[in-house]
Design a protein around this motif. Structure first.
Motif, PDB file in Angstrom:
ATOM      1  N   ILE A 115      -1.611   1.378  12.369  1.00  0.00           N
ATOM      2  CA  ILE A 115      -1.754   0.654  11.165  1.00  0.00           C
ATOM      3  C   ILE A 115      -1.996  -0.808  11.695  1.00  0.00           C
ATOM      4  O   ILE A 115      -3.069  -1.409  11.237  1.00  0.00           O
ATOM      5  N   VAL A 166       4.460  -4.843   9.805  1.00  0.00           N
ATOM      6  CA  VAL A 166       4.172  -3.655   9.025  1.00  0.00           C
ATOM      7  C   VAL A 166       5.582  -3.080   8.628  1.00  0.00           C
ATOM      8  O   VAL A 166       6.199  -2.361   9.299  1.00  0.00           O
ATOM      9  N   CYS A 181       4.514  -1.165   3.192  1.00  0.00           N
ATOM     10  CA  CYS A 181       3.997   0.380   3.198  1.00  0.00           C
ATOM     11  C   CYS A 181       4.950   1.289   2.432  1.00  0.00           C
ATOM     12  O   CYS A 181       6.099   1.478   2.871  1.00  0.00           O
ATOM     13  N   THR A 199       0.907  -1.071   0.131  1.00  0.00           N
ATOM     14  CA  THR A 199      -0.086  -0.188  -0.015  1.00  0.00           C
ATOM     15  C   THR A 199       0.604   1.221   0.018  1.00  0.00           C
ATOM     16  O   THR A 199       2.024   1.268   0.010  1.00  0.00           O
ATOM     17  N   THR A 234      -2.213   7.553   7.272  1.00  0.00           N
ATOM     18  CA  THR A 234      -2.530   5.975   7.194  1.00  0.00           C
ATOM     19  C   THR A 234      -3.716   5.746   6.554  1.00  0.00           C
ATOM     20  O   THR A 234      -3.998   4.453   6.410  1.00  0.00           O
ATOM     21  N   THR A 255      -3.857   3.360   3.425  1.00  0.00           N
ATOM     22  CA  THR A 255      -3.661   1.916   3.862  1.00  0.00           C
ATOM     23  C   THR A 255      -4.904   1.337   4.411  1.00  0.00           C
ATOM     24  O   THR A 255      -5.267   0.122   4.331  1.00  0.00           O
ATOM     25  N   CYS A 314       6.621   4.243   1.124  1.00  0.00           N
ATOM     26  CA  CYS A 314       6.633   5.598   1.672  1.00  0.00           C
ATOM     27  C   CYS A 314       8.222   6.201   1.410  1.00  0.00           C
ATOM     28  O   CYS A 314       9.058   5.503   0.602  1.00  0.00           O
ATOM     29  N   LEU A 351       1.621   4.942   1.946  1.00  0.00           N
ATOM     30  CA  LEU A 351       1.675   5.819   2.901  1.00  0.00           C
ATOM     31  C   LEU A 351       2.152   7.385   2.470  1.00  0.00           C
ATOM     32  O   LEU A 351       3.345   7.733   2.566  1.00  0.00           O
ATOM     33  N   GLU A 360       8.240  -1.093   6.238  1.00  0.00           N
ATOM     34  CA  GLU A 360       8.675  -0.034   5.487  1.00  0.00           C
ATOM     35  C   GLU A 360       9.013  -0.519   3.836  1.00  0.00           C
ATOM     36  O   GLU A 360       9.918  -1.443   3.894  1.00  0.00           O
TER      37      GLU A 360
END
Length: 543
Positions: A223, A234, A209, A174, A187, A190, A211, A176, A236
């Protein structure tokens, strides 16, 4: 036991599911596991072979001749595992297969429906030909919520139930976004994407995520709570300077660790990332820079030349230099008064593949400019054919030379060939037949001329390369070309199809009928790209 990893995407397209899949495959490989990567594309085309490069980017061709999504190129480059026909499927192919069975009566009069017939066909594709691997990574194209993707999401939902958590994991990629005016990372996109995924019955186990900065711990916790995943899951997915650093970045964020945790594989060996660290060091500390001009027809979308651009980088890695490639539209160069001096600032010129008349004259003029100014020049497929026509017209004196692809030349230097050999079999096609899947596709052997530049680059006289084209250089003009010191330095084993043309009296001028970029890897740069970049370094006086 084979385990399945399903990678989906949300919020927006082009978040990098292909790179994420390839990087995860490379990390699992680095731990000693055998992997296979697959792409499920929801569009209705049978394959991307007839799609415009402006819409889809390049068409990646496998060894066995499948025209596939460009993400399969990422898979091969990151893992070195050669993709097959069975590693890319579209909605169009699924429906084509089902309807062919229905017409034959294979369903015994049953009403054909999305569930179970379409979803069963998708599941059969996912589960086929995987006996020799530990992990199968399946990337689902598009984003969650797309109408055309629903049968694929339903199929992998069913597989998740049938395989169970010990054999299936769901990873959702997703976005961010960071809003500068608010000074916050948001957030909500997401959360909504995961809500959409859960509404069709799929609970993601891991979130990637995308970013451009670190995710604050409070946002990670938020999240995790809203999306019903562990906070450690979760992950990065930060922007990286070089795509070949993605495995290192994902490993540092714990992606491979979380996948193995899901499967309760606590005794997994640590990854050997030495070669990835070496690639990163080479990319970050080059010994110089060469500038390459890519003169082509589809420069509006760089993805149209994705494998060529990557292969040029691999050539730079082989020579420890940075390769800066500029895409130059060949169409304006068609004009009689076109200014070719724009090419003066480059150390090498590459003429990539393409189809059709637009921009062809411009590519020929670029080839002539490289020839006359002794600039290293590399023609690929269409680029090789146009370079050969230019040589025939202006060096061999065959003024009417041209191609039957878009004109009726006095001298058919390049023409349509109706049949050719593939092993012990003869393949054929017709001029007015379907465009899709009717080209010379996949790997074919060639024999090189001893003492040629290409034989020196390859270090052998027998090669095999991947093809994708409908027209061939006419072998009947071989003697006329060679009389003008234009060497046909590579031929098909039966001597009917010219595969390579080069100029012996030029520092480096080579045209190839095949697509060498499709077999280039960061750890195994293609010898022709390595040689081309080395010649460009000589031209720039780096060596």
């Amino acid at each position: 036991m084979t385990r399945y990893i399903f990678i989906t995407g949300g919020v927006v397209s082009s978040l990098g599911k292909g790179i994420a899949s390839a990087a995860l495959g490379a990390l699992l490989q680095a731990r000693g596991y055998r992997v296979r990567l697959r792409k499920l594309d929801p569009y209705l085309n049978v394959d991307p072979g007839t799609m415009s490069p402006y819409q889809h980017g390049e068409v990646y061709v496998t060894e066995d001749g499948a025209e596939t999504d460009l993400d399969l190129g990422h898979y091969e480059r990151f893992t070195g595992v050669s993709a097959r026909q069975s590693d890319n499927v579209t909605t169009g192919r699924i429906y084509q297969t089902i309807l062919e069975k229905e017409r034959r009566g294979d369903f015994l009069g049953a009403t054909i429906q999305v569930i179970p017939h379409v979803t069963d066909a998708i599941k059969n594709f996912v589960l086929s030909e995987v006996e020799d691997v530990d992990f199968v990574l399946c990337e689902i194209g598009g984003t969650v919520g797309d109408i055309e993707g629903l049968p694929f999401f339903e199929a992998i939902r069913q597989l998740g139930q049938e395989l169970g958590p010990d054999k299936a994991v769901f990873i959702h990629l997703t976005l961010l976004p960071y809003i500068p005016s608010a000074g916050e990372m948001k957030t909500k996109p997401t959360q909504h994407s995961v809500k959409e995924l859960r509404s069709i019955g799929i609970q993601p186990d891991i979130l990637l995520c995308r970013c451009d900065r670190p995710i604050p711990s409070d946002e990670k916790r938020k999240i995790a709570l809203f999306c019903n995943v562990r906070q450690e899951s979760v992950i990065e997915a930060r922007d990286v300077d070089f795509i070949y650093e993605a495995p290192l970045e994902y490993h540092s964020q714990g992606l491979d660790r979380e996948v193995l945790h899901h499967f309760r594989m606590t005794g997994a060996p640590a990854p050997d990332l030495e070669k990835w660290n070496d690639i990163s060091a080479r990319l970050r500390k080059p010994d110089g820079e060469v500038r390459i001009a890519l003169v082509g027809k589809y420069t509006v979308l760089p993805d149209a030349y994705k494998s060529v651009l990557e292969a040029l980088q691999h050539g730079g890695l082989a020579n420890q230099v940075k390769v800066k490639t500029t895409l130059i539209d060949s169409t304006p160069l068609d004009a009689e008064n076109a200014d070719l001096s724009v090419l003066d600032e480059y150390h090498g010129i590459i003429l990539p593949g393409g189809f059709g008349e637009r921009g062809a004259i411009g590519i020929m003029r670029a080839a002539r400019f490289a020839r006359e100014n002794k600039i290293p020049c590399f023609g690929i497929c269409f680029g090789m054919q146009l370079a050969t026509i230019e040589l025939a017209q202006n060096v061999a004196g065959l003024k009417g030379a041209g191609t039957t692809e878009f004109q009726n030349p006095d001298i058919p230097m390049v023409g349509f060939i109706e049949e050719w050999a593939r092993g012990n079999a003869v393949e054929s096609r017709s001029q007015d037949g379907d465009l899709g899947g009717t080209m010379r596709l996949g790997a074919y052997p060639a024999r090189l001329k001893e003492g040629s530049k290409v034989a020196e680059a390859y270090g052998t006289l027998d090669i095999s390369e991947r093809h994708r084209h409908r027209y061939e250089v006419n072998v009947n003009f071989k003697d006329a070309l060679e009389a003008a010191n234009i060497s046909i330095s590579g031929l098909s084993p039966d001597g009917r199809l010219p595969e390579i043309v080069e100029l012996p009296n030029h520092p480096w001028f080579v045209g190839v009928q095949f697509h060498p970029e499709l077999k280039s890897r960061p750890f195994e740069p293609h010898p022709l790209f390595a040689s081309f970049i080395h010649a460009s370094m000589k031209y720039s006086r780096l060596v």
